[in-house]
Design a protein around this motif. Structure first.
Motif, PDB file in Angstrom:
ATOM      1  N   ARG A 337       0.828  -1.205   0.000  1.00 32.67           N
ATOM      2  CA  ARG A 337       0.000   0.000   0.000  1.00 32.67           C
ATOM      3  C   ARG A 337       0.862   1.255   0.000  1.00 32.67           C
ATOM      4  O   ARG A 337       0.593   2.219  -0.730  1.00 32.67           O
ATOM      5  N   GLN A 338       1.910   1.236   0.823  1.00 33.81           N
ATOM      6  CA  GLN A 338       2.792   2.395   0.892  1.00 33.81           C
ATOM      7  C   GLN A 338       3.527   2.604  -0.423  1.00 33.81           C
ATOM      8  O   GLN A 338       3.718   3.737  -0.877  1.00 33.81           O
ATOM      9  N   HIS A 339       3.919   1.513  -1.045  1.00 29.46           N
ATOM     10  CA  HIS A 339       4.620   1.620  -2.323  1.00 29.46           C
ATOM     11  C   HIS A 339       3.701   2.192  -3.392  1.00 29.46           C
ATOM     12  O   HIS A 339       4.109   3.034  -4.215  1.00 29.46           O
ATOM     13  N   PHE A 340       2.447   1.756  -3.386  1.00 29.09           N
ATOM     14  CA  PHE A 340       1.477   2.300  -4.339  1.00 29.09           C
ATOM     15  C   PHE A 340       1.281   3.789  -4.109  1.00 29.09           C
ATOM     16  O   PHE A 340       1.233   4.579  -5.047  1.00 29.09           O
ATOM     17  N   ASP A 341       1.160   4.189  -2.833  1.00 30.25           N
ATOM     18  CA  ASP A 341       0.993   5.609  -2.512  1.00 30.25           C
ATOM     19  C   ASP A 341       2.151   6.434  -3.044  1.00 30.25           C
ATOM     20  O   ASP A 341       1.962   7.513  -3.601  1.00 30.25           O
ATOM     21  N   LYS A 342       3.360   5.922  -2.878  1.00 26.62           N
ATOM     22  CA  LYS A 342       4.541   6.665  -3.315  1.00 26.62           C
ATOM     23  C   LYS A 342       4.579   6.783  -4.833  1.00 26.62           C
ATOM     24  O   LYS A 342       4.917   7.840  -5.379  1.00 26.62           O
ATOM     25  N   GLU A 343       4.245   5.707  -5.528  1.00 27.62           N
ATOM     26  CA  GLU A 343       4.248   5.751  -6.989  1.00 27.62           C
ATOM     27  C   GLU A 343       3.188   6.717  -7.506  1.00 27.62           C
ATOM     28  O   GLU A 343       3.421   7.454  -8.468  1.00 27.62           O
ATOM     29  N   PHE A 344       2.038   6.706  -6.849  1.00 28.89           N
ATOM     30  CA  PHE A 344       0.975   7.623  -7.250  1.00 28.89           C
ATOM     31  C   PHE A 344       1.402   9.069  -7.037  1.00 28.89           C
ATOM     32  O   PHE A 344       1.219   9.928  -7.899  1.00 28.89           O
ATOM     33  N   MET A 345       1.970   9.359  -5.857  1.00 30.66           N
ATOM     34  CA  MET A 345       2.383  10.729  -5.562  1.00 30.66           C
ATOM     35  C   MET A 345       3.510  11.172  -6.488  1.00 30.66           C
ATOM     36  O   MET A 345       3.565  12.335  -6.912  1.00 30.66           O
ATOM     37  N   LYS A 346       4.397  10.260  -6.829  1.00 35.41           N
ATOM     38  CA  LYS A 346       5.486  10.596  -7.746  1.00 35.41           C
ATOM     39  C   LYS A 346       4.929  11.014  -9.104  1.00 35.41           C
ATOM     40  O   LYS A 346       5.350  12.020  -9.689  1.00 35.41           O
ATOM     41  N   ALA A 347       3.945  10.259  -9.583  1.00 33.87           N
ATOM     42  CA  ALA A 347       3.333  10.604 -10.867  1.00 33.87           C
ATOM     43  C   ALA A 347       2.590  11.932 -10.784  1.00 33.87           C
ATOM     44  O   ALA A 347       2.615  12.740 -11.716  1.00 33.87           O
ATOM     45  N   TYR A 348       1.934  12.174  -9.638  1.00 29.82           N
ATOM     46  CA  TYR A 348       1.181  13.418  -9.456  1.00 29.82           C
ATOM     47  C   TYR A 348       2.113  14.628  -9.454  1.00 29.82           C
ATOM     48  O   TYR A 348       1.839  15.658 -10.080  1.00 29.82           O
ATOM     49  N   ILE A 349       3.239  14.492  -8.763  1.00 29.16           N
ATOM     50  CA  ILE A 349       4.197  15.596  -8.698  1.00 29.16           C
ATOM     51  C   ILE A 349       4.827  15.862 -10.060  1.00 29.16           C
ATOM     52  O   ILE A 349       5.066  17.013 -10.433  1.00 29.16           O
ATOM     53  N   GLU A 350       5.088  14.798 -10.800  1.00 29.85           N
ATOM     54  CA  GLU A 350       5.616  14.983 -12.156  1.00 29.85           C
ATOM     55  C   GLU A 350       4.624  15.762 -13.013  1.00 29.85           C
ATOM     56  O   GLU A 350       5.002  16.613 -13.816  1.00 29.85           O
ATOM     57  N   ASP A 351       3.344  15.479 -12.795  1.00 29.09           N
ATOM     58  CA  ASP A 351       2.315  16.184 -13.554  1.00 29.09           C
ATOM     59  C   ASP A 351       2.257  17.662 -13.160  1.00 29.09           C
ATOM     60  O   ASP A 351       1.950  18.526 -13.986  1.00 29.09           O
ATOM     61  N   LEU A 352       2.577  17.955 -11.903  1.00 25.83           N
ATOM     62  CA  LEU A 352       2.562  19.337 -11.429  1.00 25.83           C
ATOM     63  C   LEU A 352       3.539  20.224 -12.203  1.00 25.83           C
ATOM     64  O   LEU A 352       3.313  21.419 -12.370  1.00 25.83           O
ATOM     65  N   LYS A 353       4.611  19.620 -12.644  1.00 30.46           N
ATOM     66  CA  LYS A 353       5.633  20.399 -13.342  1.00 30.46           C
ATOM     67  C   LYS A 353       5.116  20.985 -14.645  1.00 30.46           C
ATOM     68  O   LYS A 353       5.682  21.930 -15.180  1.00 30.46           O
ATOM     69  N   GLU A 354       4.030  20.410 -15.152  1.00 30.28           N
ATOM     70  CA  GLU A 354       3.508  20.836 -16.449  1.00 30.28           C
ATOM     71  C   GLU A 354       2.332  21.802 -16.334  1.00 30.28           C
ATOM     72  O   GLU A 354       1.819  22.265 -17.341  1.00 30.28           O
ATOM     73  N   ARG A 355       1.904  22.107 -15.103  1.00 31.89           N
ATOM     74  CA  ARG A 355       0.727  22.961 -14.986  1.00 31.89           C
ATOM     75  C   ARG A 355       0.805  23.803 -13.720  1.00 31.89           C
ATOM     76  O   ARG A 355       1.618  23.555 -12.833  1.00 31.89           O
ATOM     77  N   VAL A 356      -0.064  24.801 -13.658  1.00 32.92           N
ATOM     78  CA  VAL A 356      -0.130  25.683 -12.494  1.00 32.92           C
ATOM     79  C   VAL A 356      -1.175  25.141 -11.537  1.00 32.92           C
ATOM     80  O   VAL A 356      -2.306  24.839 -11.932  1.00 32.92           O
ATOM     81  N   VAL A 357      -0.812  25.018 -10.266  1.00 29.79           N
ATOM     82  CA  VAL A 357      -1.736  24.481  -9.279  1.00 29.79           C
ATOM     83  C   VAL A 357      -2.296  25.606  -8.424  1.00 29.79           C
ATOM     84  O   VAL A 357      -1.554  26.369  -7.817  1.00 29.79           O
ATOM     85  N   PRO A 358      -3.621  25.772  -8.383  1.00 28.27           N
ATOM     86  CA  PRO A 358      -4.201  26.824  -7.537  1.00 28.27           C
ATOM     87  C   PRO A 358      -4.052  26.485  -6.066  1.00 28.27           C
ATOM     88  O   PRO A 358      -3.964  25.325  -5.692  1.00 28.27           O
ATOM     89  N   SER A 359      -4.013  27.500  -5.252  1.00 35.56           N
ATOM     90  CA  SER A 359      -3.907  27.305  -3.794  1.00 35.56           C
ATOM     91  C   SER A 359      -5.299  27.364  -3.180  1.00 35.56           C
ATOM     92  O   SER A 359      -6.113  28.193  -3.544  1.00 35.56           O
ATOM     93  N   TYR A 360      -5.550  26.476  -2.236  1.00 38.52           N
ATOM     94  CA  TYR A 360      -6.847  26.432  -1.557  1.00 38.52           C
ATOM     95  C   TYR A 360      -6.611  26.476  -0.054  1.00 38.52           C
ATOM     96  O   TYR A 360      -6.313  25.454   0.557  1.00 38.52           O
TER      97      TYR A 360
END
Length: 363
Positions: A337-360
């Motif tokens: 489960r932890q490994h899946f979480d890390k892989e998911f977050m890694k992909a999410y952060i990589e995606d962040l590099k390509e777009r602007v993230v609004p602050s909430y």
């Protein structure tokens, strides 16, 4: 003129029909055999055979001939008897052929490192993963040229103190093993730049001697049992990436701003209730990931759109730990489960590099 009467020999008629019956039965038997060995049956047989070969780690080249699957079970038995013995020589030959300075090893058939490895002290990289190896031998100190030591997803329970003799070591990855401690001698590896001991689950502290690692830029200690940011980490003056997510942090140290070079800070899945004002002094921080359920206070400037910070607030959803009681369904381990979480977050952060993230900001 009388009628002509044709007289038949009954034995001839009987023989004729018996011959026809035999031919028909032979045809039926042949047809049954043909159906039994039809394309669908053969495909199923081949798929089952291929699955068995893959389960046993048999290379495709061993059970394919001219592009066709050879389902001779004797071939499988022969390969299975010799596969483990030949694996060692194949790995050794492959390493020499591809890169004479890199050693690679993987697969559940490995419970210890091969004996011939101790003779290859010229190696600069080890990549050992997904094995059942528990012990890293003390002769690792002989590998003075070692630059990269990647040992993720094994069964390693401890690291030898001799690892401190690897003065040229730049990367150490011992993630998703069963470590409960890190040897203080690691602090002697003054050239270390990347350190990953995530996913060991029971690791609670790092030795103070790691404060000597002044070249470290990347530290991942997520998915363990840290209750605070280790003091040695706060003294890593060049640190740019710190992942301490999925631990037991209830607060951050007030001198967190000692990490002046910090750019990415991952804190999600902890027990934080607030973020200290000192966070505003991390002028190079561009990525902050926290969990929102427990946070009740944070510096509002962190959400200021004028800053370069990409602030991400995650709402933690409780993991449903109820598992299917069906014996045919494998229960997912905590490490998985932890490994899946890390892989998911890694992909999410990589995606962040390509777009602007609004602050909430939190309500």
């Amino acid at each position: 003129m009388g009628h002509k009467v044709v007289v038949f020999d009954i034995s001839v008629v009987r023989a004729l029909w018996e011959t026809r019956v035999k031919k028909h039965k032979a045809w039926q038997k042949k047809e049954e055999e043909r159906l039994e060995k039809s394309a669908l049956e053969k495909i199923k047989e081949e798929w089952d055979f291929v699955a068995e070969c893959r389960r046993k780690g048999v290379p495709q080249a061993q059970y394919c001939k001219n592009g066709f699957v050879d389902t001779n079970t004797r071939v499988l038995d022969k390969i299975e008897r010799t596969s483990v013995a030949r694996q060692s020589s194949r790995v050794k030959d492959r390493d020499k052929r591809s890169n004479p300075f890199v050693f690679e090893l993987s697969g559940a058939q490995w419970k210890e490192l091969p004996d011939w490895l101790k003779e290859q002290t010229h190696l600069k990289e080890w990549h050992v993963h997904s094995t059942l190896i528990q012990i890293i031998p003390t002769y690792i100190e002989l590998f003075q040229a070692m630059r990269i030591l990647h040992l993720p997803k094994n069964q390693i329970t401890c690291l030898p103190a001799e690892i401190g003799h690897l003065k040229n070591l730049k990367e150490l990855n011992v993630s998703f093993n069963h470590l409960r401690s890190i040897p203080p001698e690691l602090g002697d590896c003054g050239n270390l730049e990347r350190f990953d001991c995530s996913g060991n689950l029971d690791l609670m502290e790092l030795p103070f001697e790691l404060s000597n690692l002044k070249q470290v830029t990347f530290v991942d200690i997520s998915a363990n049992k840290f209750s605070s940011v280790p003091v040695c980490v706060l003294r890593m003056c060049r640190l740019q990436w710190l992942d301490i997510s999925s631990n037991n942090l209830s607060d951050l140290p007030q001198d967190i701003d000692r990490l002046e070079e910090l750019q990415s800070f991952l804190l999600y899945k902890n027990k934080l209730t607030y973020l200290p004002q000192a966070m505003l002094n991390l002028k190079k921080l561009t990525l902050l990931v926290v969990s929102g359920d427990h946070l009740v206070e944070l510096p509002t400037a962190l959400c200021d759109a004028s800053t370069p910070l990409k602030f991400i607030s995650l709402v933690d959803n409780p993991i449903d730990k109820t598992q299917c009681e069906d014996n045919d369904e494998t229960i997912e381990s905590e490490q998985d489960r932890q490994h899946f979480d890390k892989e998911f977050m890694k992909a999410y952060i990589e995606d962040l590099k390509e777009r602007v993230v609004p602050s909430y900001p939190l309500s």
